[in-house]
Design a protein around this motif. Structure first.
Motif, PDB file in Angstrom:
ATOM      1  N   UNK A 119     -11.868   9.975  -8.567  1.00  0.00           N
ATOM      2  CA  UNK A 119     -12.019   9.419  -7.217  1.00  0.00           C
ATOM      3  C   UNK A 119     -10.660   8.943  -6.704  1.00  0.00           C
ATOM      4  N   UNK A 120      -9.932   8.231  -7.529  1.00  0.00           N
ATOM      5  CA  UNK A 120      -8.611   7.698  -7.187  1.00  0.00           C
ATOM      6  C   UNK A 120      -7.576   8.765  -7.528  1.00  0.00           C
ATOM      7  N   UNK A 132       0.823  -1.204   0.000  1.00  0.00           N
ATOM      8  CA  UNK A 132       0.000   0.000   0.000  1.00  0.00           C
ATOM      9  C   UNK A 132       0.845   1.237   0.000  1.00  0.00           C
ATOM     10  N   UNK A 133       0.159   2.355  -0.153  1.00  0.00           N
ATOM     11  CA  UNK A 133       0.852   3.636  -0.162  1.00  0.00           C
ATOM     12  C   UNK A 133      -0.055   4.739  -0.646  1.00  0.00           C
ATOM     13  N   UNK A 134       0.582   5.788  -1.180  1.00  0.00           N
ATOM     14  CA  UNK A 134      -0.151   6.942  -1.699  1.00  0.00           C
ATOM     15  C   UNK A 134      -0.155   6.909  -3.218  1.00  0.00           C
ATOM     16  N   UNK A 135      -1.331   7.195  -3.769  1.00  0.00           N
ATOM     17  CA  UNK A 135      -1.463   7.232  -5.225  1.00  0.00           C
ATOM     18  C   UNK A 135      -0.666   8.397  -5.810  1.00  0.00           C
ATOM     19  N   UNK A 136       0.073   8.085  -6.848  1.00  0.00           N
ATOM     20  CA  UNK A 136       0.773   9.106  -7.616  1.00  0.00           C
ATOM     21  C   UNK A 136      -0.046   9.424  -8.863  1.00  0.00           C
ATOM     22  N   UNK A 137      -0.541   8.358  -9.533  1.00  0.00           N
ATOM     23  CA  UNK A 137      -1.373   8.571 -10.721  1.00  0.00           C
ATOM     24  C   UNK A 137      -2.290   7.368 -10.940  1.00  0.00           C
ATOM     25  N   UNK A 138      -3.373   7.629 -11.661  1.00  0.00           N
ATOM     26  CA  UNK A 138      -4.353   6.602 -12.039  1.00  0.00           C
ATOM     27  C   UNK A 138      -4.537   6.694 -13.538  1.00  0.00           C
ATOM     28  N   UNK A 169      -9.160  -2.274 -20.787  1.00  0.00           N
ATOM     29  CA  UNK A 169      -9.745  -3.321 -19.954  1.00  0.00           C
ATOM     30  C   UNK A 169      -9.265  -3.290 -18.512  1.00  0.00           C
ATOM     31  N   UNK A 170      -8.356  -2.385 -18.195  1.00  0.00           N
ATOM     32  CA  UNK A 170      -7.802  -2.331 -16.846  1.00  0.00           C
ATOM     33  C   UNK A 170      -7.401  -0.909 -16.499  1.00  0.00           C
ATOM     34  N   UNK A 171      -7.192  -0.683 -15.216  1.00  0.00           N
ATOM     35  CA  UNK A 171      -6.684   0.602 -14.736  1.00  0.00           C
ATOM     36  C   UNK A 171      -5.376   0.322 -14.018  1.00  0.00           C
ATOM     37  N   UNK A 172      -4.371   1.136 -14.324  1.00  0.00           N
ATOM     38  CA  UNK A 172      -3.075   0.994 -13.664  1.00  0.00           C
ATOM     39  C   UNK A 172      -2.826   2.193 -12.759  1.00  0.00           C
ATOM     40  N   UNK A 173      -2.240   1.907 -11.606  1.00  0.00           N
ATOM     41  CA  UNK A 173      -1.963   2.915 -10.596  1.00  0.00           C
ATOM     42  C   UNK A 173      -0.465   2.959 -10.339  1.00  0.00           C
ATOM     43  N   UNK A 174       0.096   4.149 -10.271  1.00  0.00           N
ATOM     44  CA  UNK A 174       1.458   4.299  -9.775  1.00  0.00           C
ATOM     45  C   UNK A 174       1.324   4.685  -8.311  1.00  0.00           C
ATOM     46  N   UNK A 175       2.021   3.950  -7.439  1.00  0.00           N
ATOM     47  CA  UNK A 175       1.852   4.117  -5.997  1.00  0.00           C
ATOM     48  C   UNK A 175       3.219   4.262  -5.327  1.00  0.00           C
TER      49      UNK A 175
END
Length: 160
Positions: free
Chosen positions: A97-98, A47-53, A58-64
């Motif tokens: 939201x993210x 876990x951590x803090x979102x940098x980008x969404x 077909x998918x969502x990628x998060x940099x955390x």
């Protein structure tokens, strides 16, 4: 009295458990270890803090930015991060939201690394195929008065 104390202890213990969607057994692989030596298929809860969404077809990628997790699997506020990772989950997660700075915990399997950049710095991101992306409620703003000891004053009254 003993009954009240027991109820308090049980209540506090229940608060220390992660939500059901974050519970389970996970491999003790850290972000730096996964950067150096990818552990394909290892089950992780990071876990951590979102940098980008970044939603895709077909998918969502998060940099955390990773942070250590507390007993509930929520990222602990800190000035020290062991690194960053990318987590990709099936479906659409709204970037409205993210948003950057929100705390998330992901559960999934490691799936190699992804080359990228942090500013101008070349960076290797461990990649997690996320089965769960848990968005934590925003923390209330810190009340400065709660941090400082209350003011104690002494006054003498009377009329002259």
């Amino acid at each position: 009295m003993m009954r009240a104390l027991l109820l308090l202890v049980v209540s506090l213990a229940a608060c220390a458990r992660p939500p059901q969607n974050l519970a389970g057994k996970f491999d003790p692989v850290t972000v730096p270890e996964a950067q150096q030596s990818p552990r394909e298929g290892a089950a992780v809860r990071w876990g951590g803090k979102l940098i980008s969404t970044r939603p895709g077809d077909a998918q969502t990628c998060f940099e955390i930015a990773a942070f250590d997790l507390d007993g509930r699997a929520r990222p602990r506020p800190s000035d020290n991060s062991p690194g960053r990772f990318v987590a990709c989950a099936p479906g659409f997660f709204d970037p409205a939201v993210y948003t950057p700075g929100r705390e998330v915990t992901v559960v999934g399997a490691l799936h190699g690394t992804t080359a990228g950049r942090v500013g101008q710095y070349e960076y290797t991101f461990p990649r997690v195929d996320a089965a769960t992306v848990h968005l934590w409620p925003e923390r209330p703003p810190e009340d400065v008065r709660a941090v400082w000891w209350p003011m104690i004053g002494v006054s003498f009254g009377g009329s002259f």
